[in-house]
Scaffold this motif. Structure first.
Motif, PDB file in Angstrom:
ATOM      1  N   MET A  56      -5.015   1.241  18.452  1.00  0.00           N
ATOM      2  CA  MET A  56      -5.392   1.769  16.856  1.00  0.00           C
ATOM      3  C   MET A  56      -5.552   0.663  15.588  1.00  0.00           C
ATOM      4  SD  MET A  56      -4.171   4.536  14.070  1.00  0.00           S
ATOM      5  CE  MET A  56      -1.901   3.703  14.337  1.00  0.00           C
ATOM      6  N   ALA A  57      -7.107   0.078  15.379  1.00  0.00           N
ATOM      7  CA  ALA A  57      -6.864  -1.050  14.661  1.00  0.00           C
ATOM      8  C   ALA A  57      -5.737  -0.954  13.237  1.00  0.00           C
ATOM      9  CB  ALA A  57      -7.986  -1.394  14.557  1.00  0.00           C
ATOM     10  N   LYS A  58      -5.321  -1.749  13.570  1.00  0.00           N
ATOM     11  CA  LYS A  58      -4.597  -1.736  11.529  1.00  0.00           C
ATOM     12  C   LYS A  58      -5.493  -2.331  10.833  1.00  0.00           C
ATOM     13  CE  LYS A  58      -0.109  -1.062  13.392  1.00  0.00           C
ATOM     14  NZ  LYS A  58       0.640   0.480  13.650  1.00  0.00           N
ATOM     15  N   PHE A  59      -5.473  -1.361   9.752  1.00  0.00           N
ATOM     16  CA  PHE A  59      -6.639  -1.641   8.631  1.00  0.00           C
ATOM     17  C   PHE A  59      -5.389  -1.821   7.190  1.00  0.00           C
ATOM     18  CE2 PHE A  59      -6.419   2.702   8.812  1.00  0.00           C
ATOM     19  CZ  PHE A  59      -6.519   3.736   7.982  1.00  0.00           C
ATOM     20  N   CYS A  60      -5.930  -2.251   5.912  1.00  0.00           N
ATOM     21  CA  CYS A  60      -5.192  -2.397   4.727  1.00  0.00           C
ATOM     22  C   CYS A  60      -5.407  -1.161   3.969  1.00  0.00           C
ATOM     23  CB  CYS A  60      -5.693  -3.530   3.745  1.00  0.00           C
ATOM     24  SG  CYS A  60      -4.925  -3.552   2.131  1.00  0.00           S
ATOM     25  N   ILE A  61      -4.099  -0.551   3.535  1.00  0.00           N
ATOM     26  CA  ILE A  61      -4.220   0.809   3.121  1.00  0.00           C
ATOM     27  C   ILE A  61      -4.761   0.257   1.837  1.00  0.00           C
ATOM     28  CG2 ILE A  61      -2.084   1.087   1.171  1.00  0.00           C
ATOM     29  CD1 ILE A  61      -1.406   3.981   2.497  1.00  0.00           C
ATOM     30  N   PHE A  62      -5.313  -0.207   1.215  1.00  0.00           N
ATOM     31  CA  PHE A  62      -5.998  -0.357   0.211  1.00  0.00           C
ATOM     32  C   PHE A  62      -7.366  -0.650  -0.244  1.00  0.00           C
ATOM     33  CE2 PHE A  62      -1.262  -2.200  -1.582  1.00  0.00           C
ATOM     34  CZ  PHE A  62      -1.261  -0.786  -1.873  1.00  0.00           C
ATOM     35  N   CYS A  63      -7.977  -1.730   0.182  1.00  0.00           N
ATOM     36  CA  CYS A  63      -9.140  -1.718   0.618  1.00  0.00           C
ATOM     37  C   CYS A  63     -10.291  -1.365   1.887  1.00  0.00           C
ATOM     38  CB  CYS A  63      -9.396  -3.495   0.796  1.00  0.00           C
ATOM     39  SG  CYS A  63      -8.559  -4.782   1.526  1.00  0.00           S
ATOM     40  N   GLY A  64      -9.494  -1.396   3.243  1.00  0.00           N
ATOM     41  CA  GLY A  64      -9.743  -0.577   4.953  1.00  0.00           C
ATOM     42  C   GLY A  64     -10.087  -1.760   5.093  1.00  0.00           C
ATOM     43  N   ASN A  65      -9.862  -3.026   5.026  1.00  0.00           N
ATOM     44  CA  ASN A  65     -10.253  -4.498   5.642  1.00  0.00           C
ATOM     45  C   ASN A  65      -9.343  -4.634   6.683  1.00  0.00           C
ATOM     46  OD1 ASN A  65     -12.719  -4.143   4.867  1.00  0.00           O
ATOM     47  ND2 ASN A  65     -11.943  -5.180   2.959  1.00  0.00           N
ATOM     48  N   PRO A  66      -8.935  -5.028   7.983  1.00  0.00           N
ATOM     49  CA  PRO A  66      -7.348  -5.732   8.722  1.00  0.00           C
ATOM     50  C   PRO A  66      -7.347  -6.707   7.830  1.00  0.00           C
ATOM     51  CG  PRO A  66      -9.859  -6.421  10.110  1.00  0.00           C
ATOM     52  CD  PRO A  66     -10.194  -5.916   8.231  1.00  0.00           C
ATOM     53  N   PRO A  67      -5.329  -6.096   7.824  1.00  0.00           N
ATOM     54  CA  PRO A  67      -4.335  -6.882   6.625  1.00  0.00           C
ATOM     55  C   PRO A  67      -5.280  -8.302   6.141  1.00  0.00           C
ATOM     56  CG  PRO A  67      -3.689  -5.730   7.473  1.00  0.00           C
ATOM     57  CD  PRO A  67      -5.445  -5.433   8.200  1.00  0.00           C
ATOM     58  N   LYS A  68      -4.721  -9.290   5.421  1.00  0.00           N
ATOM     59  CA  LYS A  68      -5.252 -10.648   5.006  1.00  0.00           C
ATOM     60  C   LYS A  68      -4.034 -10.616   4.481  1.00  0.00           C
ATOM     61  CE  LYS A  68      -7.919 -14.492   2.816  1.00  0.00           C
ATOM     62  NZ  LYS A  68      -8.797 -14.851   2.234  1.00  0.00           N
ATOM     63  N   ASP A  69      -3.340 -12.107   5.142  1.00  0.00           N
ATOM     64  CA  ASP A  69      -1.588 -12.433   4.218  1.00  0.00           C
ATOM     65  C   ASP A  69      -0.959 -11.450   4.608  1.00  0.00           C
ATOM     66  OD1 ASP A  69      -2.659 -15.419   4.202  1.00  0.00           O
ATOM     67  OD2 ASP A  69      -3.475 -14.380   2.482  1.00  0.00           O
TER      68      ASP A  69
END
Length: 361
Positions: free
Chosen positions: A1-14
């Protein structure tokens, strides 16, 4: 399961971690180390301090500003101090954030992100749709946090209603397109159109504002006598698509920022009429102690959820196959809520949820 930013939905940056239940609220209501009971979500015990999900550092920092604005608002409400319309607007934004954050977090814990394919995230949902908040108070000094309705079959598909307890205050939060606009006098459409299964919604026309408040604000739904209810119409998408209908004097005078699709805040005491909270006005939301038990309040929340799912959207413009599937999905969600209502109705006269405030039902 790919991780995503809970705010924007993209792969988490930093990458860092977002506390869906914010740390200031955890500290306000008990020990950080206490466990949150997630029942069927996961067998692994999780403390409130560790109930976190991936986030971009930039996104997390952006929404920390909202947390800083809302913390004193919650403190004021719990202390019986006055709050104004802007503060209540921020509180409603915060409930959007918490509700959608819980939904995304629980989907991740259940391993259902790939199956459900979330079509929205916190950034794309906060402040986008009408919302309401019922505020009640119970005669129970036990501190804690309670979350009701966030782990139901219906909520995991349509996360637009839940109940949140902070110490002895209970907040019932509901949000969706056109939830309150029509009966608060704002432009409206009879139904938001769902043409396919991707979750996107279209509007083919908007009717002009009626310019008056109708009671009850949500048809066939009456707020408890010993409560306060906050309503706010939100129309950022609609005002861009149909700007002319939002140029009325009524909309301008009853909005916080009509140019951005931010309606005004309306406050209702008990089952009385909702009134506009104008600039410079404040309200003290200290309801009388509720005489209802927790099960009765939960039943009302599930009925509100059913109301939204069955009255907001139309599938008549979908293909016959998609219409059949979408209608069947709605029926299944309503039946699932009705089963909970039946169970709670049998229990409401005998027992309440009690002091176990950390249960997600």
């Amino acid at each position: 399961m790919a991780k995503f930013c809970i705010f924007c939905g993209n792969p988490p940056k930093d990458k860092n971690a977002e506390h869906v239940i914010p740390q200031w609220l955890i500290n306000m209501t008990g020990k950080r180390s206490r466990q949150i009971n997630l029942e069927s979500v996961t067998d692994r015990p999780i403390s409130f301090g560790n109930f976190t999900f991936p986030a971009c550092e930039k996104c997390n920092n952006e929404f920390s500003n909202l947390e800083a604005l809302v913390k004193p608002v919650v403190e004021k409400i719990l202390a019986g101090q006055p709050v104004n319309a802007v503060e209540l607007h921020n509180l409603l934004d915060w409930f959007d954030k918490v509700r959608i954050g819980l939904w995304l977090g629980i989907l991740q814990l259940k391993g259902e992100v790939d199956d459900k394919k979330p079509h929205m995230h916190i950034k794309t949902r906060v402040g986008r749709k009408d919302r309401m908040l019922i505020v009640e108070r119970v005669d129970d000094p036990t501190p804690g946090i309670g979350i009701i309705g966030a782990n139901t079959e219906a909520f995991l598909e349509v996360p637009n209603a839940f109940q949140f307890r902070i110490n002895n205050y209970i907040f019932t939060n509901v949000s969706d397109f056109g939830l309150v606009a029509r009966r608060l006098g704002f432009p409206f459409t009879d139904r938001y159109i769902m043409k396919n299964l991707d979750g996107n919604v279209e509007v083919d026309s908007m009717q002009a504002a009626k310019g008056r408040v109708i009671t009850p604000v949500i048809k066939n739904i009456v707020s408890p006598d010993k409560s306060f209810t906050i309503y706010q119409p939100m129309f950022p998408a609609e005002s861009l698509a149909f700007p002319d209908v939002y140029k009325s004097e009524y909309v301008k005078k009853h909005s916080l920022a009509p140019e951005h699709g931010i309606g005004g805040v309306f406050v209702q005491r008990g089952s009385g009429p909702a009134t506009y909270l104008a600039d410079g006005q404040t309200v003290v939301m200290t309801p009388q102690f509720s005489t209802e038990n927790d099960y009765t309040r939960a039943i009302k929340m599930f009925k509100l959820h059913n109301h939204v799912m069955t009255t907001t959207y139309t599938t008549k413009h979908a293909t016959p196959r998609d219409k059949e599937i979408m209608d069947a999905m709605t029926d299944a969600r309503v039946r699932a809520n009705n089963k909970r209502i039946e169970v709670f109705a049998k229990m409401k006269d005998f027992v309440k949820f009690g002091s176990d405030q950390q249960k997600v039902k």
